[in-house]
Motif scaffolding. Structure first.
Motif, PDB file in Angstrom:
ATOM      1  N   PRO B   7      42.805 -54.432 -11.299  1.00  0.00           N
ATOM      2  CA  PRO B   7      41.989 -55.050 -10.251  1.00  0.00           C
ATOM      3  C   PRO B   7      41.691 -54.157  -9.059  1.00  0.00           C
ATOM      4  O   PRO B   7      40.712 -54.374  -8.350  1.00  0.00           O
ATOM      5  CB  PRO B   7      42.809 -56.262  -9.834  1.00  0.00           C
ATOM      6  CG  PRO B   7      44.216 -55.908 -10.199  1.00  0.00           C
ATOM      7  CD  PRO B   7      44.119 -55.052 -11.411  1.00  0.00           C
ATOM      8  N   GLU B   8      42.528 -53.148  -8.827  1.00  0.00           N
ATOM      9  CA  GLU B   8      42.327 -52.290  -7.655  1.00  0.00           C
ATOM     10  C   GLU B   8      41.703 -50.969  -8.059  1.00  0.00           C
ATOM     11  O   GLU B   8      42.209 -50.276  -8.926  1.00  0.00           O
ATOM     12  CB  GLU B   8      43.664 -52.028  -6.963  1.00  0.00           C
ATOM     13  CG  GLU B   8      44.390 -53.287  -6.530  1.00  0.00           C
ATOM     14  CD  GLU B   8      45.884 -53.226  -6.840  1.00  0.00           C
ATOM     15  OE1 GLU B   8      46.638 -53.864  -6.101  1.00  0.00           O
ATOM     16  OE2 GLU B   8      46.283 -52.555  -7.813  1.00  0.00           O
ATOM     17  N   LYS B   9      40.573 -50.628  -7.379  1.00  0.00           N
ATOM     18  CA  LYS B   9      39.991 -49.299  -7.624  1.00  0.00           C
ATOM     19  C   LYS B   9      40.755 -48.237  -6.854  1.00  0.00           C
ATOM     20  O   LYS B   9      40.894 -47.103  -7.279  1.00  0.00           O
ATOM     21  CB  LYS B   9      38.524 -49.281  -7.182  1.00  0.00           C
ATOM     22  CG  LYS B   9      37.569 -49.928  -8.138  1.00  0.00           C
ATOM     23  CD  LYS B   9      36.138 -49.599  -7.757  1.00  0.00           C
ATOM     24  CE  LYS B   9      35.182 -50.061  -8.834  1.00  0.00           C
ATOM     25  NZ  LYS B   9      33.787 -49.731  -8.498  1.00  0.00           N
ATOM     26  N   LEU B  10      41.234 -48.623  -5.677  1.00  0.00           N
ATOM     27  CA  LEU B  10      41.907 -47.673  -4.802  1.00  0.00           C
ATOM     28  C   LEU B  10      43.129 -48.339  -4.184  1.00  0.00           C
ATOM     29  O   LEU B  10      43.065 -49.485  -3.722  1.00  0.00           O
ATOM     30  CB  LEU B  10      40.954 -47.198  -3.700  1.00  0.00           C
ATOM     31  CG  LEU B  10      41.556 -46.339  -2.594  1.00  0.00           C
ATOM     32  CD1 LEU B  10      42.008 -44.996  -3.148  1.00  0.00           C
ATOM     33  CD2 LEU B  10      40.541 -46.130  -1.468  1.00  0.00           C
ATOM     34  N   LEU B  11      44.222 -47.609  -4.203  1.00  0.00           N
ATOM     35  CA  LEU B  11      45.434 -48.068  -3.541  1.00  0.00           C
ATOM     36  C   LEU B  11      45.912 -46.938  -2.645  1.00  0.00           C
ATOM     37  O   LEU B  11      46.191 -45.843  -3.120  1.00  0.00           O
ATOM     38  CB  LEU B  11      46.506 -48.432  -4.562  1.00  0.00           C
ATOM     39  CG  LEU B  11      47.810 -49.002  -4.012  1.00  0.00           C
ATOM     40  CD1 LEU B  11      47.555 -50.315  -3.310  1.00  0.00           C
ATOM     41  CD2 LEU B  11      48.830 -49.180  -5.137  1.00  0.00           C
ATOM     42  N   THR B 105      42.928 -46.958 -11.431  1.00  0.00           N
ATOM     43  CA  THR B 105      43.231 -47.142 -10.012  1.00  0.00           C
ATOM     44  C   THR B 105      43.538 -45.778  -9.408  1.00  0.00           C
ATOM     45  O   THR B 105      44.387 -45.054  -9.943  1.00  0.00           O
ATOM     46  CB  THR B 105      44.438 -48.066  -9.782  1.00  0.00           C
ATOM     47  OG1 THR B 105      44.146 -49.362 -10.302  1.00  0.00           O
ATOM     48  CG2 THR B 105      44.764 -48.166  -8.302  1.00  0.00           C
ATOM     49  N   ARG B 106      42.835 -45.466  -8.336  1.00  0.00           N
ATOM     50  CA  ARG B 106      43.134 -44.202  -7.653  1.00  0.00           C
ATOM     51  C   ARG B 106      44.227 -44.452  -6.633  1.00  0.00           C
ATOM     52  O   ARG B 106      44.074 -45.301  -5.752  1.00  0.00           O
ATOM     53  CB  ARG B 106      41.904 -43.637  -6.964  1.00  0.00           C
ATOM     54  CG  ARG B 106      42.173 -42.319  -6.251  1.00  0.00           C
ATOM     55  CD  ARG B 106      40.919 -41.592  -5.845  1.00  0.00           C
ATOM     56  NE  ARG B 106      40.072 -41.233  -6.971  1.00  0.00           N
ATOM     57  CZ  ARG B 106      40.308 -40.213  -7.792  1.00  0.00           C
ATOM     58  NH1 ARG B 106      41.375 -39.444  -7.615  1.00  0.00           N
ATOM     59  NH2 ARG B 106      39.482 -39.951  -8.783  1.00  0.00           N
ATOM     60  N   LEU B 107      45.335 -43.752  -6.769  1.00  0.00           N
ATOM     61  CA  LEU B 107      46.448 -43.853  -5.832  1.00  0.00           C
ATOM     62  C   LEU B 107      46.365 -42.703  -4.844  1.00  0.00           C
ATOM     63  O   LEU B 107      46.312 -41.546  -5.239  1.00  0.00           O
ATOM     64  CB  LEU B 107      47.788 -43.822  -6.568  1.00  0.00           C
ATOM     65  CG  LEU B 107      49.040 -43.802  -5.674  1.00  0.00           C
ATOM     66  CD1 LEU B 107      49.150 -45.076  -4.852  1.00  0.00           C
ATOM     67  CD2 LEU B 107      50.299 -43.585  -6.522  1.00  0.00           C
TER      68      LEU B 107
END
Lengths: 113, 111
Positions: B7-11, B105-107
């Motif tokens: 669900p998250e593209k970026l964290l 997801t980009r961390l």
């Protein structure tokens, strides 16, 4: 061991042309899988070859085809290129019994103009 | 149809903070679940798989069949953890090398 290699790394074609991409797996690996990566659709499975036989196929049109040679090297071919075929094409190889780990190559960046 | 949702593209977190990258899946059967990681200018590589139940670089992931989730966790993030993380699923038997990936997801771990 040398990693998975893919050639060419970059390719520019025009609509209607065809293209062939090559993948050399890690020595001893007999399974080769291909994936297409685009910003819109992400990473999508194309097909898998094992011992020169296609074992799995993703949901792509028949313009996408592949083959594997007796030395496990694999090629994929895309005929009648469309603009939407512009993508990074990744190849991955694996060895039976290694827990289904797939080792990815650097990819071939295909641009269709 | 099998599907993997991240669900998250970026964290974005600060160094030392806990990290949880979410992954939910749908599959009729018993899938194999994986986390793959791609560091800047490097190839996509396997981080861990649910079958091994191992911890790699401080990351763990537990398969929750009830919630159909396979979240990736690390108690204390490091700057070198900054990367793109992909959750992936495969079937069993002949289909086990056909991976279905999430969107990633980009961390970003900030100092």
């Amino acid at each position: 061991k040398a990693g998975v290699t893919q050639t060419p790394r970059y390719l520019i074609k025009t609509r209607g042309q065809q293209v062939t991409l090559s993948c050399s797996p890690i020595s001893g690996h007999r399974s080769v899988s291909w994936y297409q990566q685009t910003p819109g659709q992400g990473l999508q499975f194309l097909f898998e070859y094992f011992s020169e036989t296609q074992r799995n196929k993703g949901n792509f049109p028949g313009r996408f085809s592949g083959r594997q040679f007796s030395n496990s090297r694999s090629e994929m071919n895309v005929s009648t290129l469309e603009l939407g075929d512009s993508a990074l094409y990744l190849c991955a190889s694996s060895f039976p019994g290694q827990g289904n780990e797939q080792f990815f190559g650097p990819g071939t960046r295909l641009t269709v103009l | 149809a099998q599907r993997v949702t991240q669900p998250e593209k970026l964290l974005s977190v600060f160094k030392g903070a806990p990290v949880e990258l979410k992954c939910n899946y749908s599959y009729s059967g018993s899938p194999e679940l994986f986390w793959y990681v791609q560091y800047s200018r490097q190839r996509l590589q396997l981080l861990l798989r649910h079958i091994s139940r191992e911890s790699i670089k401080g990351f763990t992931a537990d398969l929750n069949k009830g919630e159909t989730s396979f979240h990736l966790k690390k108690p204390f993030a490091q700057e070198e953890d900054s990367a793109m993380y992909y959750c992936a699923l495969s079937g069993r038997g002949m289909g086990r090398r056909a991976l279905t990936f999430g969107s990633g997801t980009r961390l970003q771990v900030q100092p």
